[in-house]
Design a protein around this motif. Structure first.
Motif, PDB file in Angstrom:
ATOM      1  N   MET A 134       0.819  -1.202   0.000  1.00 34.19           N
ATOM      2  CA  MET A 134       0.000   0.000   0.000  1.00 34.19           C
ATOM      3  C   MET A 134       0.860   1.263   0.000  1.00 34.19           C
ATOM      4  O   MET A 134       0.360   2.368  -0.223  1.00 34.19           O
ATOM      5  N   HIS A 135       2.168   1.091   0.235  1.00 36.39           N
ATOM      6  CA  HIS A 135       3.095   2.217   0.280  1.00 36.39           C
ATOM      7  C   HIS A 135       3.815   2.442  -1.048  1.00 36.39           C
ATOM      8  O   HIS A 135       4.634   3.361  -1.154  1.00 36.39           O
ATOM      9  N   GLY A 136       3.532   1.617  -2.054  1.00 40.63           N
ATOM     10  CA  GLY A 136       4.143   1.798  -3.360  1.00 40.63           C
ATOM     11  C   GLY A 136       5.270   0.825  -3.649  1.00 40.63           C
ATOM     12  O   GLY A 136       5.633  -0.001  -2.806  1.00 40.63           O
ATOM     13  N   VAL A 137       5.825   0.928  -4.851  1.00 36.57           N
ATOM     14  CA  VAL A 137       6.794  -0.077  -5.309  1.00 36.57           C
ATOM     15  C   VAL A 137       8.089  -0.063  -4.504  1.00 36.57           C
ATOM     16  O   VAL A 137       8.739  -1.104  -4.350  1.00 36.57           O
ATOM     17  N   GLN A 138       8.489   1.100  -3.980  1.00 40.79           N
ATOM     18  CA  GLN A 138       9.733   1.145  -3.219  1.00 40.79           C
ATOM     19  C   GLN A 138       9.637   0.381  -1.909  1.00 40.79           C
ATOM     20  O   GLN A 138      10.664   0.027  -1.319  1.00 40.79           O
ATOM     21  N   ARG A 139       8.412   0.108  -1.470  1.00 39.34           N
ATOM     22  CA  ARG A 139       8.214  -0.612  -0.212  1.00 39.34           C
ATOM     23  C   ARG A 139       7.696  -2.028  -0.449  1.00 39.34           C
ATOM     24  O   ARG A 139       7.249  -2.678   0.503  1.00 39.34           O
ATOM     25  N   GLU A 140       7.735  -2.496  -1.689  1.00 32.72           N
ATOM     26  CA  GLU A 140       7.262  -3.845  -1.990  1.00 32.72           C
ATOM     27  C   GLU A 140       8.190  -4.868  -1.325  1.00 32.72           C
ATOM     28  O   GLU A 140       9.411  -4.803  -1.467  1.00 32.72           O
ATOM     29  N   TYR A 141       7.609  -5.800  -0.571  1.00 27.62           N
ATOM     30  CA  TYR A 141       8.414  -6.746   0.199  1.00 27.62           C
ATOM     31  C   TYR A 141       8.772  -8.002  -0.587  1.00 27.62           C
ATOM     32  O   TYR A 141       9.672  -8.741  -0.195  1.00 27.62           O
ATOM     33  N   GLN A 172      -5.240   2.977  -1.448  1.00 26.97           N
ATOM     34  CA  GLN A 172      -4.008   3.721  -1.246  1.00 26.97           C
ATOM     35  C   GLN A 172      -2.917   3.256  -2.218  1.00 26.97           C
ATOM     36  O   GLN A 172      -2.056   4.044  -2.609  1.00 26.97           O
ATOM     37  N   ARG A 173      -2.974   1.994  -2.617  1.00 28.11           N
ATOM     38  CA  ARG A 173      -1.978   1.463  -3.541  1.00 28.11           C
ATOM     39  C   ARG A 173      -1.934   2.247  -4.850  1.00 28.11           C
ATOM     40  O   ARG A 173      -0.898   2.361  -5.485  1.00 28.11           O
ATOM     41  N   LEU A 174      -3.073   2.801  -5.233  1.00 26.81           N
ATOM     42  CA  LEU A 174      -3.160   3.497  -6.515  1.00 26.81           C
ATOM     43  C   LEU A 174      -2.862   4.991  -6.418  1.00 26.81           C
ATOM     44  O   LEU A 174      -2.712   5.650  -7.445  1.00 26.81           O
ATOM     45  N   THR A 175      -2.762   5.524  -5.206  1.00 23.51           N
ATOM     46  CA  THR A 175      -2.636   6.973  -5.041  1.00 23.51           C
ATOM     47  C   THR A 175      -1.224   7.495  -5.281  1.00 23.51           C
ATOM     48  O   THR A 175      -1.030   8.704  -5.441  1.00 23.51           O
TER      49      THR A 175
END
Length: 242
Positions: A134-141, A172-175
């Motif tokens: 939900m925080h975007g690609v830089q936070r993808e685990y 939020q994922r899309l924002t």
């Protein structure tokens, strides 16, 4: 300068050449390829060679897809994943039969240099499949999500069109991005033959691996360009229509 995005190719060199000629690509253009260059039609190795040469004349961004991960593993280790072989990998291996060891090393370097995602100056995200954070690609685990996830597209498809970006119900994922461009899930699954839009997500995979066409889009104007149906270009093959 035009910003162009191109969907999944899957070894269809004839469709790719036809599309590039239709686009009348100029040196100032930027081309973002969404991945899955190989597996399906008979010219996967030739597609890679063509893209390497194209990148010497025009600005290209190459995103890595799941089929590219499998092919990269094979080029690096010589081990063929049985799942990969059953989903177009066999045809890819055969397409490399006349390529030298040095040429294969060059192709391996090409795969290794691919990006998992790309953000442009207009905050548009390009990724093969999706992401889950939900925080975007830089936070993808989980890296695999970039080339395997389908939940991003499924979520966008099911959204109520009355929900706007200013609503607290907007995912939020899309924002985080003005627009998101993906491939991976053929629009043929929804009986659509051109790129599809849901929320701020655009799906550019129009089924070139199967009975569809290879598609490109000008992301600024939303003008769509398409090859002939790839089955017409390879009448004696089945692609991934097995």
């Amino acid at each position: 300068m035009r910003n162009l995005v191109i969907g999944d190719i899957h070894g269809g060199l004839k469709a790719l050449v036809q599309l590039i000629e239709q686009l009348k690509v100029k040196s100032g253009d930027k081309l973002v390829f969404l991945g899955d260059y190989v597996d399906g039609w008979s010219e996967s190795a030739q597609v890679i060679q063509y893209l390497i040469e194209l990148s010497n004349t025009v600005k290209c961004v190459f995103i890595k897809g799941n089929h590219d991960v499998w092919c990269e593993d094979w080029l690096r280790e010589g081990l063929a994943n049985p799942v990969w072989l059953a989903h177009g990998g066999k045809e890819t291996v055969e397409s490399y039969s006349e390529f030298t060891v040095e040429e294969k090393k060059q192709h391996l370097q090409f795969f290794q240099a691919m990006e998992l995602f790309h953000l442009d100056k207009a905050n548009r995200l390009y990724v093969h499949a999706g992401f889950t954070s939900m925080h975007g690609v830089q936070r993808e685990y989980e890296i695999r999500n970039f080339y395997f996830d389908r939940t991003l597209w499924e979520m966008a498809l099911t959204m109520d069109k009355r929900i706007t970006r200013t609503s607290d119900r907007y995912p939020q994922r899309l924002t985080h991005y003005s627009e998101i461009y993906i491939g991976h899930t053929p629009t043929l699954n929804y009986h659509k033959y051109e790129p599809m839009n849901a929320a701020n997500v655009w799906n550019i995979d129009t089924g070139a691996a199967f009975t569809g066409r290879l598609s490109a889009m000008n992301v600024d104007t939303k003008e769509v360009f398409q090859s002939d149906p790839v089955t017409y270009l390879y009448p004696n093959e089945q692609g991934r229509n097995k």
